[in-house]
Design a protein around this motif. Structure first.
Motif, mmCIF file in Angstrom:
data_model
loop_
_atom_site.group_PDB
_atom_site.id
_atom_site.type_symbol
_atom_site.label_atom_id
_atom_site.label_comp_id
_atom_site.label_asym_id
_atom_site.label_seq_id
_atom_site.Cartn_x
_atom_site.Cartn_y
_atom_site.Cartn_z
ATOM 1 N N SER A 85 0.681 -1.132 -0.100
ATOM 2 C CA SER A 85 -0.019 -0.020 -0.050
ATOM 3 C C SER A 85 0.980 1.124 -0.099
ATOM 4 O O SER A 85 2.081 1.250 0.736
ATOM 5 N N PRO A 131 -1.058 7.410 -3.630
ATOM 6 C CA PRO A 131 -1.651 7.151 -5.099
ATOM 7 C C PRO A 131 -0.904 7.990 -6.095
ATOM 8 O O PRO A 131 -1.620 8.723 -6.944
ATOM 9 N N LEU A 145 4.245 4.739 -6.126
ATOM 10 C CA LEU A 145 3.896 3.195 -6.298
ATOM 11 C C LEU A 145 4.957 2.998 -7.247
ATOM 12 O O LEU A 145 5.392 1.638 -7.072
ATOM 13 N N HIS A 181 5.735 -0.472 -5.212
ATOM 14 C CA HIS A 181 5.107 -1.794 -5.641
ATOM 15 C C HIS A 181 6.146 -2.960 -5.776
ATOM 16 O O HIS A 181 7.393 -3.037 -5.852
ATOM 17 N N THR A 186 -1.865 -1.326 -3.908
ATOM 18 C CA THR A 186 -3.172 -0.610 -3.325
ATOM 19 C C THR A 186 -2.983 0.639 -3.026
ATOM 20 O O THR A 186 -1.859 1.079 -2.915
ATOM 21 N N GLY A 187 -3.879 1.573 -2.717
ATOM 22 C CA GLY A 187 -3.417 3.176 -2.331
ATOM 23 C C GLY A 187 -3.871 3.403 -0.943
ATOM 24 O O GLY A 187 -4.746 2.716 -0.487
ATOM 25 N N ARG A 243 -7.443 8.905 -8.210
ATOM 26 C CA ARG A 243 -6.279 7.920 -7.395
ATOM 27 C C ARG A 243 -6.545 6.720 -8.143
ATOM 28 O O ARG A 243 -5.541 6.141 -8.454
ATOM 29 N N LEU A 276 -3.570 4.231 -9.872
ATOM 30 C CA LEU A 276 -3.260 2.941 -9.397
ATOM 31 C C LEU A 276 -3.303 1.890 -10.333
ATOM 32 O O LEU A 276 -2.835 0.910 -10.372
ATOM 33 N N TYR A 333 -0.620 0.372 -12.118
ATOM 34 C CA TYR A 333 0.319 -0.575 -11.542
ATOM 35 C C TYR A 333 -0.305 -2.003 -11.038
ATOM 36 O O TYR A 333 0.279 -2.804 -10.783
ATOM 37 N N THR A 334 -1.676 -2.108 -11.417
ATOM 38 C CA THR A 334 -2.368 -3.303 -10.870
ATOM 39 C C THR A 334 -2.332 -4.449 -11.745
ATOM 40 O O THR A 334 -2.738 -5.480 -11.612
ATOM 41 N N LEU A 373 -8.983 -2.932 -7.958
ATOM 42 C CA LEU A 373 -8.671 -1.762 -7.167
ATOM 43 C C LEU A 373 -9.219 -1.325 -5.818
ATOM 44 O O LEU A 373 -10.075 -1.946 -5.481
ATOM 45 N N CYS A 381 -8.618 0.800 -2.061
ATOM 46 C CA CYS A 381 -8.043 1.960 -1.157
ATOM 47 C C CYS A 381 -7.820 1.353 0.230
ATOM 48 O O CYS A 381 -8.832 0.913 0.892
#
Length: 593
Positions: free
Chosen positions: A189, A192, A197, A201, A208-209, A218, A222, A225-226, A231, A233
């Motif tokens: 985490s 954002p 990140l 990461h 996660t943010g 946000r 994010l 990067y996922t 997604l 928070c």
């Protein structure tokens, strides 16, 4: 015992079915165990299906090799209580938790080692983590869903992108967790932003943010990067924390946060930070340091969904209506009866000075140079440096080098000055306490004592100053231009106040302990009002309730009913600045500014 599977693909999947995480943060170590079930029931009744918590290393291993997993630190009991209520659990066991907690959860004894480097591939640091995780994961590993527990995810490190960019360190942390039995999916985490990140990461962990506003914006960042994953928070900031002297209790924007929660649940998943903040009991508040030192208050109310004392708020009701759009709201019967009591005003019945009590509370260590708390084996509280002014003719200037955080200076057991933050310099001039009105140097008889009482206000929990958090004096004391040597050093963690002898004397205007007696017929939550007192900390039946300070914003300390006893209770107030009205009042409502 029924086992489960939890997977991260394009979404979260529990037993092969899509699962929306609607979670709230509760820190078990900030809530008395007798109230864990109440807080978890209220979390479930709002519509949440998951609870999230950090794990504070400094509490579970307060001294090297000494582990605690009972009482307020019984993480297994907290997790199993959540499971009994049908809740899932997210664990964030990172050795660093931030959380506005003392030293971000890192144990103070790390700083006893010269050259210690934190949160990177530094072998001594990693070796300490391995020995801690070896014990911690004996408790955590069996609680994972694969083995019949409720833990569905764990976090690797915490907001590392705000701190560093050592991917090797993150990989090592992930592998240590796996080596000691982690089988559930992992997450990181971070803030954002691309900068956070990109640094924080980690391959094999879902990014996660952490944020409190502008959800769509946000999540768009994010999403880059996922790799097609869900997604989330992980810290939806619904309020903020208070620091001493900030002018008033921090509050979130309810209208905006309600809209943001709705958008999060429309687009993804959420952990509400904080569902309930709780209390920084003892000396466990953290600090921040940007332009100046800003130690956090004892209350971690955070303007959470529940108050510090567990009351349901308008925020709770508004969030529940949002959640109702995405999940069923269960019927929950609260099983814990909680009442608030006003026990009235108490007058102290005994008192004793700190100087009169030193030999009861501590054995002096003789040192040529001032020595920090950590090097003397002390983690928290106060430390007093005592010497004699044998060679100085007068006192024009005192400078404390490498000192943290607040120092009360006394010459011949008379208050001289209080120094704070990094400006630990005193120069005699007109208007200063104890300095002559004409600005001439302070005079004294040859051999007069010089005492310096230093308070650890809470180690910084965020940013690069964390490696410079030795408390007390870790450098020199310079008097009039020369370094003064030969000290007696009294460690005062104040974990042994039962040794106080109230017959030993008292001097008005100096640090002292004040004893109160409270007779209780029926236990209830109460709030100790310290109006008129200067600065210090308060103990109930030997339990450290936390710090007080006249500058606010917090004006009362929360006392949960389980800390009281039916019958006679003892309250001890330690006050450092010589300000005391002689009374305290126990009221039935808080006042946090």
């Amino acid at each position: 015992m029924m086992t489960h599977t939890f997977e991260i693909k394009d979404n979260f999947y529990l037993d092969g079915k899509p699962f929306q995480i609607i979670s709230g943060g509760i820190h078990y170590f900030r809530v008395v165990p007798e109230y864990w079930k109440d807080r978890l029931e209220k979390l479930k009744a709002m519509g949440c299906n998951t609870v999230e918590t950090y794990i504070p290393w400094n509490m579970h291993e307060p001294n090297k090799g000494e582990f605690h997993f009972d009482g307020m630190l019984d993480i297994a009991k907290f997790v199993k209580t959540a499971q009994e209520l049908g809740l899932w659990v997210i664990i964030r066991p990172s050795p660093y938790i931030c959380a506005e907690w003392e030293f971000g959860g890192l144990p103070a004894w790390l700083l006893a080692e010269d050259g210690m480097k934190l949160r990177g591939c530094y072998k001594p640091f990693l070796d300490h983590i391995r020995s801690y995780y070896k014990e911690l994961f004996k408790v955590l590993a069996p609680l994972q869903v694969n083995y019949g527990g409720p833990v569905i995810m764990m976090q690797v490190e915490n907001e590392y992108g705000y701190y560093g960019d050592d991917t090797e360190y993150l990989e090592t942390m992930k592998q240590i967790m796996i080596d000691f039995g982690t089988v559930v999916p992992l997450v990181t985490s971070d803030g954002p932003m691309h900068e956070s990140l990109s640094c924080g990461h980690l391959e094999g962990a879902l990014p996660t943010g952490n944020f409190g506003s502008r959800t769509e914006e946000r999540f768009e960042i994010l999403k880059q990067y996922t790799n097609g994953g869900p997604l989330m928070c992980t810290e939806f900031w619904v309020g903020w924390f208070d620091h001493w002297g900030n002018g008033g209790h921090m509050r979130g924007n309810l209208e905006e946060s309600t809209k943001d929660l709705d958008k999060m649940l429309e687009l993804g998943h959420v952990n509400i930070y904080m569902f309930e903040g709780g209390t920084n009991f003892g000396f466990m508040n953290g600090s921040n340091y940007y332009d100046e030192l800003t130690p956090d208050v004892t209350s971690y109310d955070y303007d959470g969904v529940l108050t510090e004392s567990g009351d349901i708020t308008e925020k709770y009701r508004r969030y529940q209506e949002v959640i109702r759009k995405y999940a069923p709201i269960p019927e929950v019967t609260y099983s814990t009866k909680i009442e608030k009591k006003a026990y009235g005003t108490l007058q102290y019945d005994a008192r004793v000075g700190l100087f009169e009590s030193l030999d009861d509370l501590s054995a002096p260590v003789k040192c040529k140079f001032p020595t920090s708390m950590e090097r003397l084996g002390q983690n928290y509280g106060y430390i007093l440096y005592h010497t004699k002014l044998e060679k100085e003719q007068n006192l024009e200037k005192i400078r404390l080098y490498e000192a943290n955080d607040r120092a009360n200076l006394f010459v011949d057991q008379k208050p001289l000055v209080t120094l704070y933050d990094r400006q630990l310099l005193f120069e005699a001039k007109a208007g200063e306490d104890f300095a002559k009105e004409d600005g001439k140097p302070v005079t004294f008889k040859k051999g007069a004592p010089l005492d310096i009482l230093v308070e650890n206000m809470g180690r910084v929990n965020f940013g690069p100053r964390m490696e410079h958090q030795r408390k007390g004096i870790d450098g020199h004391v310079q008097i009039n231009g020369h370094t003064h040597l030969n000290w007696e050093e009294y460690c005062l963690p104040l974990d042994n106040i039962e040794k106080l002898d109230y017959t030993k004397g008292y001097t008005e205007g100096l640090p002292a302990f004040y004893h109160f007696t409270l007779d209780v017929d029926q236990k209830g939550d109460t709030f100790l009002d310290f109006e008129g007192w200067g600065k210090g900390c308060i103990f109930l039946n030997g339990f450290n309730l936390g710090r007080f300070w006249e500058i606010g914003p917090q004006k009362r300390l929360y006392i949960p009913a389980p800390l009281l006893k039916e019958g006679r209770n003892e309250i001890v107030v330690f006050e450092t600045d010589g300000k005391q009205p002689g009374t305290i009042t126990l009221k039935d409502e808080p006042d946090i500014g």
